[in-house]
Design an enzyme around this catalytic site. Structure first.
Site, PDB file in Angstrom:
ATOM      1  N   ILE A   1      39.200  43.748  41.361  1.00 17.29           N
ATOM      2  CA  ILE A   1      40.188  43.322  42.335  1.00 17.29           C
ATOM      3  C   ILE A   1      39.316  43.549  43.622  1.00 17.29           C
ATOM      4  O   ILE A   1      38.955  44.561  44.005  1.00 17.29           O
ATOM      5  CB  ILE A   1      41.800  43.846  42.447  1.00 17.29           C
ATOM      6  CG1 ILE A   1      42.187  43.700  41.001  1.00 17.29           C
ATOM      7  CG2 ILE A   1      42.342  43.277  43.357  1.00 17.29           C
ATOM      8  CD1 ILE A   1      43.670  44.324  40.692  1.00 17.29           C
ATOM      9  N   CYS A   2      39.487  42.364  44.840  1.00 17.11           N
ATOM     10  CA  CYS A   2      39.053  42.673  45.892  1.00 17.11           C
ATOM     11  C   CYS A   2      40.256  42.870  46.831  1.00 17.11           C
ATOM     12  O   CYS A   2      40.952  41.799  47.350  1.00 17.11           O
ATOM     13  CB  CYS A   2      38.110  41.538  46.491  1.00 17.11           C
ATOM     14  SG  CYS A   2      37.707  41.773  48.077  1.00 17.11           S
TER      15      CYS A   2
END
Length: 218
Positions: free
Chosen positions: A84-85
């Site tokens: 996840i960014c």
């Protein structure tokens, strides 16, 4: 016991005692899975995902590592790895945040409002900006392939008929059987070991400034 150790136990206990289905890995409070439901009123609404969470030894001064186990189509989530960014986890993390914040606020917020300017999935980012209809169709296609309730049951087991929490915000009414064991797919509040740990943690003051300062300065 160090303040980090106490904080890990306290935050994980809060998650275990919530409506969320949690599966500890090898009985460790520093690595576990959480069942995550897509936020309501979004293209992700009918999806069911498993989150993999790892807490570092110096949590909460260092952010946890979090990823999706089954695939999801989103500009800021890598399809292959599930990474996840999210700035609030990766760069602007604060010890004031906890695991409930992540599961009920941060990740649902990312699914509701993707950041197309900093993508991990270029195809999703492009579709989000140029073709909203096709973008939402692609999200639903991935849900049908990888994240329906039936697919989740096939991949990870668990009681498909149980009443789950809505990770995307509004919590559903708690299942009347929530105090029973989940046969290895989660930990219920009725588990003796959880009750014992809850008693052990009842006197913990997670706002102990001395302990926090000691660890933060290390």
């Amino acid at each position: 016991m160090s303040s980090s150790k106490r904080r890990i136990e306290t935050d994980v206990m809060k998650l275990l005692m919530s409506d969320h289905q949690v599966d500890l890995i090898n009985d460790s409070m520093q690595e576990f899975h959480v069942k995550f439901l897509g936020p309501k009123d979004t293209p992700y609404e009918n999806g069911v995902w498993r989150l993999h969470v790892e807490l570092p030894d110096n949590y909460p001064y260092k952010s946890p590592s979090i990823g999706f186990v089954n695939k999801i189509f989103h500009p800021n989530i890598d399809i292959a790895s599930g990474s996840i960014c999210l700035d609030v986890i990766n760069s602007t993390w604060s010890p004031l945040y906890d695991l409930i914040n992540i599961v009920e606020w941060m990740i649902p917020g990312l699914l509701k409002e993707p950041n197309g300017s900093d993508p991990l999935n270029n195809e999703a980012a492009t579709l989000q900006l140029r073709d909203k209809k096709l973008y939402e169709e692609k999200i639903k296609e991935y849900i049908d392939k990888y994240a329906t309730k039936e697919k989740y049951q096939q991949m990870f087991g668990g009681d498909n008929d149980s009443d789950d929490s809505d990770s995307g915000g509004d919590l559903q009414e708690e299942d009347s059987d929530s105090d029973e064991d989940m046969d290895g797919t989660g930990v219920s509040s009725g588990d003796d070991s959880v009750d014992e740990l809850s008693e052990d943690l009842s006197d913990i003051d997670v706002s102990d400034d001395d302990d926090y300062d000691e660890v933060a300065n290390q």
